[in-house]
Design an enzyme around this catalytic site. Structure first.
Site, PDB file in Angstrom:
ATOM      1  N   ALA A 129       0.844  -1.198   0.000  1.00 61.23           N
ATOM      2  CA  ALA A 129       0.000   0.000   0.000  1.00 61.23           C
ATOM      3  C   ALA A 129       0.875   1.243   0.000  1.00 61.23           C
ATOM      4  O   ALA A 129       1.372   1.665   1.037  1.00 61.23           O
ATOM      5  CB  ALA A 129      -0.931   0.005   1.209  1.00 61.23           C
ATOM      6  N   ARG A 269      34.134  30.651 -12.563  1.00 64.42           N
ATOM      7  CA  ARG A 269      34.701  29.789 -13.600  1.00 64.42           C
ATOM      8  C   ARG A 269      34.863  30.543 -14.927  1.00 64.42           C
ATOM      9  O   ARG A 269      33.929  31.192 -15.393  1.00 64.42           O
ATOM     10  CB  ARG A 269      33.756  28.596 -13.800  1.00 64.42           C
ATOM     11  CG  ARG A 269      34.090  27.683 -14.943  1.00 64.42           C
ATOM     12  CD  ARG A 269      35.239  26.790 -14.625  1.00 64.42           C
ATOM     13  NE  ARG A 269      35.521  25.880 -15.732  1.00 64.42           N
ATOM     14  CZ  ARG A 269      36.649  25.194 -15.833  1.00 64.42           C
ATOM     15  NH1 ARG A 269      37.576  25.294 -14.899  1.00 64.42           N
ATOM     16  NH2 ARG A 269      36.850  24.394 -16.862  1.00 64.42           N
ATOM     17  N   GLY A 341      31.717  19.271 -15.552  1.00 65.23           N
ATOM     18  CA  GLY A 341      32.293  18.046 -14.976  1.00 65.23           C
ATOM     19  C   GLY A 341      32.287  18.091 -13.458  1.00 65.23           C
ATOM     20  O   GLY A 341      32.041  17.083 -12.791  1.00 65.23           O
ATOM     21  N   GLU A 364       5.237  11.515   0.384  1.00 64.57           N
ATOM     22  CA  GLU A 364       4.062  12.333   0.728  1.00 64.57           C
ATOM     23  C   GLU A 364       3.198  12.565  -0.511  1.00 64.57           C
ATOM     24  O   GLU A 364       2.654  13.643  -0.730  1.00 64.57           O
ATOM     25  CB  GLU A 364       4.483  13.644   1.411  1.00 64.57           C
ATOM     26  CG  GLU A 364       5.216  13.343   2.718  1.00 64.57           C
ATOM     27  CD  GLU A 364       5.271  14.506   3.703  1.00 64.57           C
ATOM     28  OE1 GLU A 364       4.411  15.400   3.615  1.00 64.57           O
ATOM     29  OE2 GLU A 364       6.150  14.474   4.569  1.00 64.57           O
ATOM     30  N   GLN A 368       2.391  12.099  -9.592  1.00 64.55           N
ATOM     31  CA  GLN A 368       1.186  11.614 -10.275  1.00 64.55           C
ATOM     32  C   GLN A 368      -0.029  11.678  -9.336  1.00 64.55           C
ATOM     33  O   GLN A 368      -1.128  12.036  -9.757  1.00 64.55           O
ATOM     34  CB  GLN A 368       1.389  10.175 -10.768  1.00 64.55           C
ATOM     35  CG  GLN A 368       2.374  10.037 -11.925  1.00 64.55           C
ATOM     36  CD  GLN A 368       3.805  10.362 -11.534  1.00 64.55           C
ATOM     37  OE1 GLN A 368       4.280   9.991 -10.461  1.00 64.55           O
ATOM     38  NE2 GLN A 368       4.508  11.075 -12.397  1.00 64.55           N
TER      39      GLN A 368
HETATM   40  C1  LIG Z   1      13.032   8.289   1.662  1.00 65.74           C
HETATM   41  C2  LIG Z   1      11.614   7.914   1.867  1.00 65.74           C
HETATM   42  C3  LIG Z   1      10.955   8.305   3.014  1.00 65.74           C
HETATM   43  C4  LIG Z   1       9.622   7.909   3.242  1.00 65.74           C
HETATM   44  N1  LIG Z   1       9.041   8.241   4.425  1.00 65.74           N
HETATM   45  C5  LIG Z   1       7.799   7.752   4.697  1.00 65.74           C
HETATM   46  C6  LIG Z   1       7.224   7.943   5.997  1.00 65.74           C
HETATM   47  O1  LIG Z   1       7.824   8.546   6.883  1.00 65.74           O
HETATM   48  N2  LIG Z   1       5.991   7.414   6.240  1.00 65.74           N
HETATM   49  C7  LIG Z   1       5.296   6.723   5.273  1.00 65.74           C
HETATM   50  O2  LIG Z   1       4.197   6.298   5.561  1.00 65.74           O
HETATM   51  N3  LIG Z   1       5.823   6.542   4.036  1.00 65.74           N
HETATM   52  C8  LIG Z   1       7.056   6.999   3.734  1.00 65.74           C
HETATM   53  N4  LIG Z   1       7.619   6.769   2.493  1.00 65.74           N
HETATM   54  C9  LIG Z   1       6.853   6.059   1.492  1.00 65.74           C
HETATM   55  C10 LIG Z   1       6.378   6.967   0.355  1.00 65.74           C
HETATM   56  O3  LIG Z   1       5.400   7.851   0.796  1.00 65.74           O
HETATM   57  C11 LIG Z   1       5.902   6.081  -0.795  1.00 65.74           C
HETATM   58  O4  LIG Z   1       7.044   5.469  -1.321  1.00 65.74           O
HETATM   59  C12 LIG Z   1       5.143   6.839  -1.850  1.00 65.74           C
HETATM   60  O5  LIG Z   1       3.907   7.272  -1.373  1.00 65.74           O
HETATM   61  C13 LIG Z   1       4.927   6.029  -3.111  1.00 65.74           C
HETATM   62  O6  LIG Z   1       4.424   4.758  -2.833  1.00 65.74           O
HETATM   63  P1  LIG Z   1       5.118   3.476  -3.474  1.00 65.74           P
HETATM   64  O7  LIG Z   1       6.546   3.560  -3.186  1.00 65.74           O
HETATM   65  O8  LIG Z   1       4.400   2.272  -3.012  1.00 65.74           O
HETATM   66  O9  LIG Z   1       4.942   3.642  -5.018  1.00 65.74           O
HETATM   67  P2  LIG Z   1       3.687   3.159  -5.891  1.00 65.74           P
HETATM   68  O10 LIG Z   1       2.443   3.624  -5.269  1.00 65.74           O
HETATM   69  O11 LIG Z   1       3.816   1.717  -6.189  1.00 65.74           O
HETATM   70  O12 LIG Z   1       3.921   3.988  -7.207  1.00 65.74           O
HETATM   71  C14 LIG Z   1       4.764   3.573  -8.283  1.00 65.74           C
HETATM   72  C15 LIG Z   1       4.519   4.478  -9.466  1.00 65.74           C
HETATM   73  O13 LIG Z   1       3.167   4.347  -9.916  1.00 65.74           O
HETATM   74  C16 LIG Z   1       2.536   5.605  -9.945  1.00 65.74           C
HETATM   75  N5  LIG Z   1       1.125   5.470  -9.605  1.00 65.74           N
HETATM   76  C17 LIG Z   1       0.595   4.817  -8.549  1.00 65.74           C
HETATM   77  N6  LIG Z   1      -0.748   4.951  -8.554  1.00 65.74           N
HETATM   78  C18 LIG Z   1      -1.065   5.708  -9.618  1.00 65.74           C
HETATM   79  C19 LIG Z   1      -2.276   6.213 -10.164  1.00 65.74           C
HETATM   80  N7  LIG Z   1      -3.441   5.975  -9.573  1.00 65.74           N
HETATM   81  N8  LIG Z   1      -2.215   6.989 -11.260  1.00 65.74           N
HETATM   82  C20 LIG Z   1      -1.007   7.251 -11.828  1.00 65.74           C
HETATM   83  N9  LIG Z   1       0.155   6.813 -11.386  1.00 65.74           N
HETATM   84  C21 LIG Z   1       0.135   6.061 -10.275  1.00 65.74           C
HETATM   85  C22 LIG Z   1       3.292   6.426  -8.938  1.00 65.74           C
HETATM   86  O14 LIG Z   1       3.134   7.817  -9.185  1.00 65.74           O
HETATM   87  C23 LIG Z   1       4.689   5.951  -9.166  1.00 65.74           C
HETATM   88  O15 LIG Z   1       5.234   6.622 -10.263  1.00 65.74           O
HETATM   89  C24 LIG Z   1       8.934   7.156   2.261  1.00 65.74           C
HETATM   90  C25 LIG Z   1       9.603   6.767   1.100  1.00 65.74           C
HETATM   91  C26 LIG Z   1      10.927   7.108   0.910  1.00 65.74           C
HETATM   92  C27 LIG Z   1      11.622   6.597  -0.319  1.00 65.74           C
END
Ligand SMILES: Cc1cc2nc3c(=O)[nH]c(=O)nc-3n(C[C@H](O)[C@H](O)[C@H](O)COP(=O)(O)OP(=O)(O)OC[C@H]3O[C@@H](n4cnc5c(N)ncnc54)[C@H](O)[C@@H]3O)c2cc1C
Lengths: 380, 249
Positions: A129, A269, A341, A364, A368
């Site tokens: 999720a 530079r 570079g 957050e 998209q």
């Molecule tokens: C450094 C870091 C810190 C984080 N900190 C937190 C935190 O403190 N607490 C927390 O709860 N989470 C945290 N996260 C999680 C973060 O919020 C999620 O990674 C993010 O919401 C995306 O979810 P996902 O990685 O599952 O990607 P996915 O939801 O699988 O998305 C993959 C791709 O599909 C696209 N996509 C998905 N659904 C759709 C749609 N309906 N229409 C179009 N495109 C879509 C997305 O835009 C993306 O390009 C963190 C992540 C990182 C990397």
């Protein structure tokens, strides 16, 4: 509470110095050691940064959003990993409590979050999720005077150091949607909680993310945020509305830094017998940076002012986060280009910023998801 | 014991200053101003003495324009207890500053005055010494360490040959050097609290001091531009050139 302009100016000037004298010189070390030094964490605590947004009655500074973004514009002219250390206490880790917590919950935890004695984390994302956060599976089953939590939260910022988690979990197994989700404050010492190994990330070394695993973790029923089941997803969305403005201001701050570095480099530079800043093609890149930063700054200031005035700004916060995070990506890309570079070589720090800012378009709510939020509000 | 700390509002140390076209002084238009770094060190030292239970009150005083109140507020936000602004838009030279400070000392009766060894704008390095003479108090200049004893102070000084340690009877004057301490940053809660701390406003006339300049500035000029250096192929050539061209060997 809004602070008077003089106080704000004095604080921002202090921060500007702190960033220049203490944080910038430590940037390479933080990246190298993948940790913010303890003495810098202590200084950030002393400065009051952990309590920026926590109401005064709970020991924080209770800054209005308009003040918070100005503070972040200045503070973030350095590696964003520094902000991450206290960012969850200002934003996503604490806001659930501040916005929807009961009086007892606030009184118990907010003072410790305000001083930085406790670090908080926001646990929404799970392995299955991410963008579709409402489909989360972590369960919270009522058992006497407690809820029993089971599930895995993924990529949780500050999980390894957190003393307190804001956790979104499903209390109503029959309701698979947002309405079945409740929010809890959970103490890190609760038996049945494990923290995974910190992930290796593309950038922002020094800021940690890890899994938070709940295995029959018993959380007292009084830790249900607001004391009512089924409101957790709404709480999370309110937290993220505000969080998006915060992240937008972070993007502006980092972009300001990148522009500053780019100007310094371009005016120093020399090629073809003159400063590269005298070539129109380089000037165009600098001008585009300035223009886009200014646009993002205006957007954030406008949305923050209207947020403070009590308006609902969900759509505009999404616009801000979408634009500001994409903007800082373009600014970082141009900075690499202007440095040539040297922009690709670690010593100059520009490639590090380039990697650091990439996350802003993802967490957050991805770009998209912001586009979806914006468009949905237009076509509703 | 009360500690008095004078603080001066000067051009920020990060600013690249420009000399006015008519050579009458430094261009101050739209230039960032802040507390003289040595004064910041003095304020920090006084606050640390208070935190260690050696001082009971820290009073800061600034002589200058209305905006010098900001400099006092910064000291109050760091932890000083109250401020005195002696307001004037005139140029105040070290002797006049020392006379005004003597007036403040007579009124406040501090056990210790910690003065910056110099202000980074005029680099006069005179005020502390003049104040010591006017008061007939002992002085320890260029302090890198201050230890308060019973009615006395032990001060480590940075001198050319190394370190010198002096014992002084209190009350006394100490002028602070760069290595005395690392000043703290004022936190936002303390900046807010500082707004409620007392700040008294005075005029030079209140102390019966004639601040008219005794020295006249004839001309202020940029340092000569350094011309580009040269590279020499080896040590022998370097020594040769140092002898024949530079004439330093
Ligand atoms: C450094 C870091 C810190 C984080 N900190 C937190 C935190 O403190 N607490 C927390 O709860 N989470 C945290 N996260 C999680 C973060 O919020 C999620 O990674 C993010 O919401 C995306 O979810 P996902 O990685 O599952 O990607 P996915 O939801 O699988 O998305 C993959 C791709 O599909 C696209 N996509 C998905 N659904 C759709 C749609 N309906 N229409 C179009 N495109 C879509 C997305 O835009 C993306 O390009 C963190 C992540 C990182 C990397």
């Amino acid at each position: 509470m809004a602070i008077d302009p003089e106080t704000r100016a004095q604080f921002i000037e202090t921060l500007d110095r702190f960033v220049r004298e203490r944080l910038r010189p430590a940037e390479a070390r933080v990246a190298e050691e993948d940790a913010v030094p303890a003495e810098i964490l202590a200084e950030m605590r002393d400065l009051g940064l952990y309590g920026l947004s926590i109401p005064e009655e709970y020991g924080g500074l209770g800054l209005a959003m308009s003040d918070e973004i100005e503070v972040m514009f200045t503070f973030c002219k350095t590696s964003p990993a520094f902000r991450s250390a206290f960012g969850t206490n200002v934003g996503i880790g604490a806001q659930g409590l501040i916005i929807d917590g009961t009086e007892d919950q606030k009184a118990k935890y907010l003072p410790k979050l305000a001083t930085g004695e406790l670090t908080s984390s926001f646990c929404l994302t799970e392995p299955d999720a991410g963008s579709d956060a409402a489909s989360l599976k972590t369960s919270a089953r009522r058992d006497g005077d407690a809820y029993v939590l089971n599930g895995t939260k993924r990529y949780i910022t500050n999980a390894p150091t957190a003393g307190l988690f804001t956790v979104m979990a499903r209390t109503d197994a029959a309701n698979r949607g947002a309405g079945g989700i409740s929010a809890f404050v959970v103490e890190a010492g609760t038996p049945g909680i494990r923290i995974g190994k910190p992930e290796k990330k593309m950038g922002q070394q020094g800021a940690k993310i890890a899994d938070v695993i709940f295995e029959d973790a018993r959380v007292p029923a009084e830790n249900l945020i607001g004391g009512v089941e089924g409101k957790g997803f709404k709480t999370a969305m309110k937290v993220l509305d505000r969080g998006r403005l915060h992240i937008s201001s972070v993007c502006v701050g980092v972009a300001l830094r990148l522009l500053e570095d780019s100007i310094a480099y371009a005016t120093d530079r020399k090629q073809f017998g003159q400063r590269i800043a005298d070539f129109q093609l380089v000037q165009a890149m600098l001008a585009d940076c300035r223009t886009e930063i200014y646009a993002a700054q205006c957007m954030v200031r406008d949305a923050a002012a209207r947020f403070d005035a009590g308006e609902t700004v969900s759509t505009d916060a999404a616009c801000c986060k979408y634009f500001a995070s994409e903007m800082v990506g373009r600014v970082a890309d141009r900075a690499v280009q202007i440095f040539g570079g040297a922009g690709y070589v670690a010593d100059y720090g520009i490639e590090r910023f380039y990697r650091d800012v990439r996350i802003f378009r993802i967490y957050e709510g991805t770009s998209q998801i912001q586009q979806m939020v914006i468009a949905r509000s237009l076509t509703r | 014991m009360k500690v008095l700390v004078p603080v001066k509002r000067v051009v920020d140390y990060n600013v690249k200053i420009r000399v006015k076209a008519d050579n009458t002084g430094v261009d101050l238009a739209n230039v960032k101003m802040s507390m003289n770094p040595f004064d910041e060190i003095s304020v920090e030292e006084a606050i640390r003495l208070k935190e260690a239970g050696k001082a009971t009150e820290v009073v800061v005083v600034s002589i200058g324009p209305a905006q010098a109140a900001e400099t006092i507020r910064t000291a109050l936000a760091m932890g000083a207890d109250r401020g005195i602004l002696i307001k004037t838009d005139e140029e105040v030279q070290p002797l006049a500053v020392a006379k005004l400070l003597k007036g403040v000392v007579d009124e406040e009766q501090p056990g210790l005055v910690i003065v910056g060894k110099q202000a980074i704008d005029d680099d006069s390095n005179q005020t502390g010494q003049m104040l010591s003479a006017l008061l007939g108090w002992g002085q320890a200049t260029f302090a890198s360490k201050v230890v308060i004893g019973d009615g006395s102070a032990e001060v480590t000084r940075e001198v050319d040959g190394g370190l010198e340690t002096l014992s002084l009877k209190l009350p006394a004057i100490v002028t602070s050097d760069l290595r005395l301490n690392e000043p703290r940053y004022a936190s936002l809660p303390n900046i807010m609290k500082a707004k409620k701390k007392p700040l008294a406003e005075k005029a030079p006339a209140d102390y019966g001091v004639d601040i008219a300049p005794r020295l006249k500035t004839l001309k202020v000029e940029e340092p000569p531009k350094r011309s580009a250096g040269i590279k020499v192929p080896d040590v022998a050539t370097l020594v040769e050139k140092l002898k024949t061209e530079a004439g330093v060997l």
